[in-house]
Design a protein around this motif. Structure first.
Motif, PDB file in Angstrom:
ATOM      1  N   UNK A 136      -8.982   7.135  12.615  1.00 40.21           N
ATOM      2  CA  UNK A 136      -8.635   5.662  12.356  1.00 40.21           C
ATOM      3  C   UNK A 136      -9.153   5.295  11.114  1.00 40.21           C
ATOM      4  N   UNK A 137     -10.055   5.763  10.528  1.00 40.41           N
ATOM      5  CA  UNK A 137     -10.634   5.495   9.302  1.00 40.41           C
ATOM      6  C   UNK A 137      -9.379   5.990   8.233  1.00 40.41           C
ATOM      7  N   UNK A 138      -8.769   7.022   8.502  1.00 34.99           N
ATOM      8  CA  UNK A 138      -7.686   7.257   7.622  1.00 34.99           C
ATOM      9  C   UNK A 138      -6.740   6.220   7.364  1.00 34.99           C
ATOM     10  N   UNK A 139      -6.310   5.875   8.620  1.00 36.59           N
ATOM     11  CA  UNK A 139      -5.115   4.715   8.669  1.00 36.59           C
ATOM     12  C   UNK A 139      -5.583   3.499   7.894  1.00 36.59           C
ATOM     13  N   UNK A 140      -6.909   2.920   8.272  1.00 34.68           N
ATOM     14  CA  UNK A 140      -7.465   1.711   7.645  1.00 34.68           C
ATOM     15  C   UNK A 140      -7.665   2.071   6.101  1.00 34.68           C
ATOM     16  N   UNK A 141      -8.004   3.255   5.483  1.00 36.08           N
ATOM     17  CA  UNK A 141      -8.231   3.220   4.254  1.00 36.08           C
ATOM     18  C   UNK A 141      -6.671   3.368   3.698  1.00 36.08           C
ATOM     19  N   UNK A 142      -5.618   3.871   4.154  1.00 35.09           N
ATOM     20  CA  UNK A 142      -4.461   4.086   3.860  1.00 35.09           C
ATOM     21  C   UNK A 142      -3.826   2.407   3.569  1.00 35.09           C
ATOM     22  N   UNK A 143      -3.897   1.673   4.504  1.00 39.16           N
ATOM     23  CA  UNK A 143      -3.553   0.271   4.594  1.00 39.16           C
ATOM     24  C   UNK A 143      -4.413  -0.695   3.562  1.00 39.16           C
ATOM     25  N   UNK A 144      -5.454  -0.589   3.557  1.00 40.01           N
ATOM     26  CA  UNK A 144      -6.091  -1.183   2.566  1.00 40.01           C
ATOM     27  C   UNK A 144      -5.935  -0.665   1.091  1.00 40.01           C
ATOM     28  N   UNK A 145      -5.809   0.623   0.955  1.00 42.85           N
ATOM     29  CA  UNK A 145      -5.639   1.097  -0.268  1.00 42.85           C
ATOM     30  C   UNK A 145      -4.187   0.764  -0.755  1.00 42.85           C
ATOM     31  N   UNK A 146      -3.177   0.786   0.166  1.00 34.10           N
ATOM     32  CA  UNK A 146      -1.902   0.500  -0.304  1.00 34.10           C
ATOM     33  C   UNK A 146      -1.821  -1.193  -0.657  1.00 34.10           C
ATOM     34  N   UNK A 147      -2.492  -1.981   0.103  1.00 36.86           N
ATOM     35  CA  UNK A 147      -2.428  -3.349  -0.301  1.00 36.86           C
ATOM     36  C   UNK A 147      -2.902  -3.672  -1.405  1.00 36.86           C
ATOM     37  N   UNK A 148      -4.251  -3.114  -1.638  1.00 33.15           N
ATOM     38  CA  UNK A 148      -4.839  -3.429  -2.927  1.00 33.15           C
ATOM     39  C   UNK A 148      -4.285  -2.976  -4.104  1.00 33.15           C
ATOM     40  N   UNK A 149      -3.572  -1.757  -4.337  1.00 29.59           N
ATOM     41  CA  UNK A 149      -3.023  -1.012  -5.380  1.00 29.59           C
ATOM     42  C   UNK A 149      -1.531  -1.820  -5.393  1.00 29.59           C
ATOM     43  N   UNK A 150      -0.868  -2.224  -4.593  1.00 24.43           N
ATOM     44  CA  UNK A 150       0.228  -2.960  -4.866  1.00 24.43           C
ATOM     45  C   UNK A 150       0.032  -4.280  -5.027  1.00 24.43           C
ATOM     46  N   UNK A 151      -0.982  -4.992  -4.771  1.00 21.57           N
ATOM     47  CA  UNK A 151      -1.293  -6.392  -5.523  1.00 21.57           C
ATOM     48  C   UNK A 151      -1.750  -6.135  -6.882  1.00 21.57           C
ATOM     49  N   UNK A 152      -2.515  -5.093  -7.024  1.00 26.50           N
ATOM     50  CA  UNK A 152      -2.834  -4.934  -8.511  1.00 26.50           C
ATOM     51  C   UNK A 152      -1.676  -4.833  -9.602  1.00 26.50           C
ATOM     52  N   UNK A 153      -0.630  -3.991  -8.983  1.00 23.72           N
ATOM     53  CA  UNK A 153       0.479  -3.488  -9.683  1.00 23.72           C
ATOM     54  C   UNK A 153       1.195  -4.726  -9.959  1.00 23.72           C
ATOM     55  N   UNK A 154       1.174  -5.739  -9.244  1.00 26.39           N
ATOM     56  CA  UNK A 154       1.749  -7.142  -9.359  1.00 26.39           C
ATOM     57  C   UNK A 154       1.064  -8.268 -10.240  1.00 26.39           C
ATOM     58  N   UNK A 155      -0.108  -7.461 -10.766  1.00 26.61           N
ATOM     59  CA  UNK A 155      -0.792  -8.798 -11.725  1.00 26.61           C
ATOM     60  C   UNK A 155       0.047  -8.865 -13.134  1.00 26.61           C
TER      61      UNK A 155
END
Length: 413
Positions: A376-395
């Protein structure tokens, strides 16, 4: 509720938003995020599933840690007997995290039939043997009964050996085992096949058959209670290095320990490469997904240029307007993650339950069905990481908003 989030929410709910020119590009960006998260989840699940499967199979044949005499015997064969009357056996309470310990002995031999012959390692087991590890491997018959008062001829043989020797369940065969003095006539034993297993791990299937340990004792002229070595099973494979050191320090000084990682380094070095592949796949997919979201964000900004001009003319700062579009982009990424998780988890569950996908060359991966395993923690980490990295790339691309002047933006309308 801050006004940036309020405006972003109104934009998302607006009908024009769903029917605008940018709608198709936005849908493509959402689909890219969804497909990306599915591919990342599958990469993690299959990579970790294969690692876990191989670890379990190697441990089933050897235990996680072996305790043996301190000597220079590098072979699989048990040469010097070890007294099973030890403080840590049969209950290893000196070290925590130990699930089971069992005594075994191995002797090399040859199975001879009328047509052919094969070299084998007869692994002698007793009443303490953990058959649970072999439950998934058993294809036909049952496990040998080693709890009788007298030794019996029952043996568990691999499907690989049975196929090469043209033997089947219920057949008997003769085996020859060399004595210490090679000039003497070899020991001959007749065994009956009561079970056939198939682990898919040819390195072990091609050699190992399981017999009553009393056969090994008698052929080696050992005393009652003497064995070849102990096999220790742990609660967690991840603690194998730590437990190896702890066990080594509590056993007598004439005994040595060896983990399966040090015994089969080439196997575990190979499966450790899966981690590199997983991180590489995740990195590439996040970059691709980020580029798609950058494209969608630029289209959104272009589509909403008049609104940007109006907001600036009303006194909104550049950062406030950028936040509106970042909230909007985060919403789109969230939609993609939602669909990606639903599809990815469903796919992993179906594969785990029904095993629809199989390896074209199972002998190379030591398993026929592509295994899956994900926490479960892999799925959570994957989702949070993807969301954060994509938003940072949009800055960085959102910085284009600072270049838009109210006069030109309103005229653009």
């Amino acid at each position: 509720m801050n006004y940036e989030f309020f405006i972003a929410k109104r934009i998302i709910k607006a009908k024009q938003y769903k029917s605008s020119v940018s709608a198709t590009i936005i849908k493509i960006a959402i689909a890219a995020i969804a497909i990306g998260i599915v591919m990342m989840m599958v990469a993690i699940a299959t990579g970790m599933g294969l690692q876990k499967t191989i670890q379990e199979k190697v441990a089933a044949f050897n235990g996680h840690i072996q305790i043996s005499n301190f000597d220079n015997n590098d072979s699989e064969v048990s040469l010097t007997p070890l007294d099973s009357n030890q403080e840590f056996y049969p209950d290893f309470t000196q070290v925590s995290g130990i699930k089971h310990i069992q005594a075994v002995a191995i002797k090399a031999g040859i199975i001879r039939t009328e047509k052919t012959f094969e070299g084998v390692l007869a692994k002698g087991v007793g009443t303490d043997y953990n058959w649970e590890a072999f439950t998934d491997f058993l294809k036909e018959g049952r496990f040998p009964n080693v709890s009788d008062k007298r030794e019996n001829r029952e043996v568990l043989i691999s499907a690989y050996l049975a196929r090469r020797l043209e033997l089947k369940l219920g057949d008997t065969f003769k085996s020859l085992f060399l004595k210490e003095n090679t000039n003497e006539i070899p020991n001959e034993r007749t065994f009956e096949i009561v079970g056939i297993y198939d682990s898919g791990f040819q390195k072990f299937d091609a050699n190992v058959m399981l017999v009553d340990i009393r056969h090994i004792r008698r052929m080696n002229k050992w005393k009652a209670g003497e064995i070849g070595n102990f096999e220790v099973f742990l609660d967690s494979f991840d603690e194998i290095q730590l437990k190896d050191e702890e066990i080594y320090h509590v056993i007598p000084p004439n005994l040595d320990t060896q983990s399966v990682i040090s015994k089969f380094p080439f196997i575990f070095e190979w499966i450790s490469l899966f981690d590199v592949n997983i991180f590489l796949i995740i990195g590439i997919i996040i970059i691709v997904g980020g580029i798609n979201m950058i494209t969608a964000l630029l289209v959104l900004i272009l589509d909403r240029t008049p609104m940007i001009g109006i907001l600036k003319s009303l006194g909104s700062s550049n950062w406030s307007i950028r936040k509106i579009f970042l909230y909007n982009a985060a919403y789109l990424i969230g939609i993609g993650l939602l669909w990606g998780n639903l599809i990815g988890i469903a796919f992993i569950w179906i594969q785990r339950s029904f095993g629809l996908l199989k390896f074209p060359n199972p002998e190379q991966y030591h398993t026929a069905i592509i295994p899956t395993h994900i926490e479960v923690w892999h799925i959570l980490a994957l989702n949070i990481g993807t969301l954060v990295l994509c938003v940072l790339m949009l800055l960085i691309p959102s910085y284009i908003i600072t270049k838009i002047t109210p006069v030109k933006a309103i005229k653009f309308q």
